[in-house]
Enzyme design. Structure first.
Site, PDB file in Angstrom:
ATOM      1  N   GLU A 220      -2.402 -12.509  -5.019  1.00 38.80           N
ATOM      2  CA  GLU A 220      -2.583 -11.121  -4.572  1.00 38.80           C
ATOM      3  C   GLU A 220      -3.105 -10.280  -5.725  1.00 38.80           C
ATOM      4  OE1 GLU A 220       0.604  -9.386  -2.459  1.00 38.80           O
ATOM      5  OE2 GLU A 220       1.342 -11.294  -1.674  1.00 38.80           O
TER       6      GLU A 220
ATOM      7  N   LYS B 212       0.822  -1.196   0.000  1.00 38.44           N
ATOM      8  CA  LYS B 212       0.000   0.000   0.000  1.00 38.44           C
ATOM      9  C   LYS B 212       0.863   1.254   0.000  1.00 38.44           C
ATOM     10  CE  LYS B 212      -3.738  -0.645   2.351  1.00 38.44           C
ATOM     11  NZ  LYS B 212      -4.407  -0.848   3.632  1.00 38.44           N
TER      12      LYS B 212
ATOM     13  N   ASN C  98      -5.211 -10.031  -0.557  1.00 34.54           N
ATOM     14  CA  ASN C  98      -4.795 -11.443  -0.503  1.00 34.54           C
ATOM     15  C   ASN C  98      -5.979 -12.380  -0.326  1.00 34.54           C
ATOM     16  OD1 ASN C  98      -2.443  -9.771   0.211  1.00 34.54           O
ATOM     17  ND2 ASN C  98      -1.425 -11.751   0.502  1.00 34.54           N
TER      18      ASN C  98
END
Ligand code: ADP
Ligand code: MG
Length: 169
Positions: A79, A21, A29
């Site tokens: 992800e 981030k 995730n």
């Protein structure tokens, strides 16, 4: 890869604080239950496709499928970076995705700048690929509208687990 397009969904769990981030590229995730269901021919690397949080809009995404350092690289992780600016985090929400194409294999980069540049070029590639009619049509797939409530498990439904919804839409 014969398993593409590949549909799946699951709860967004906390990652391992690798600071995605902070780099401006948060990655949502999936839990092991989703990762463990990946067909064998979906190899590690970077993919593009569509994603939707809860019952929200469908956005372009890039997904990294890789070996998870937290589990000493014995387990895969998935992800997803949704190409959209969200007002807030969505941990605990159901993320629905369809993987449509492969961009590149995993590799390590000499510097953080190189890594960020690679991811940004993946994002550009994803945006362009997803404009192609054969890929853009998947945005309207029933899979993204068939999420019932906030939970993937609907007791009254014959489709009782998120797993059985996978590619069964
Ligand atoms: P973690 O290590 O917990 O995965 P990240 O720094 O990778 O932390 O951030 C991921 C979280 O950020 C997601 O779980 C989600 O709640 C939130 N988030 C906000 N915007 C996005 C986005 N555009 N794509 C993916 N995740 C996002
Ligand atoms: Mg993450």
């Amino acid at each position: 890869m014969k398993s593409l397009p590949y549909f799946c969904r699951g709860e967004v769990i906390r990652g391992f604080g690798r600071g995605s981030k902070e780099l401006g590229i948060p990655t949502a995730n999936f839990p092991d239950s989703v990762v463990d269901n990946l067909p064998a021919d979906i190899s590690t690397g970077i993919y593009y496709g569509w994603a939707c949080v809860g019952n929200g809009d469908v956005y372009k995404m890039v997904m990294s499928i890789g070996w998870n350092p937290y589990y000493k690289n014995t387990k895969k992780s998935m992800e997803t970076h949704v190409i959209h600016k969200f007002k807030e985090d969505f941990y605990g929400e159901i993320l629905s995705v369809v993987l449509l194409g492969y961009i590149r294999s995993e590799r390590s980069y000499p510097s953080l700048e190189d890594l960020i540049a690679a991811i940004n070029s993946d994002i550009e590639e994803a945006k362009a690929q997803l404009e192609l009619p054969e890929h853009s049509k998947l945005k309207d797939d029933n899979f993204f509208t068939s999420t019932t409530t906030s939970s993937p498990v609907s007791p009254s439904s014959t489709v009782s687990t998120s797993q059985s919804i996978i590619n069964g839409h």
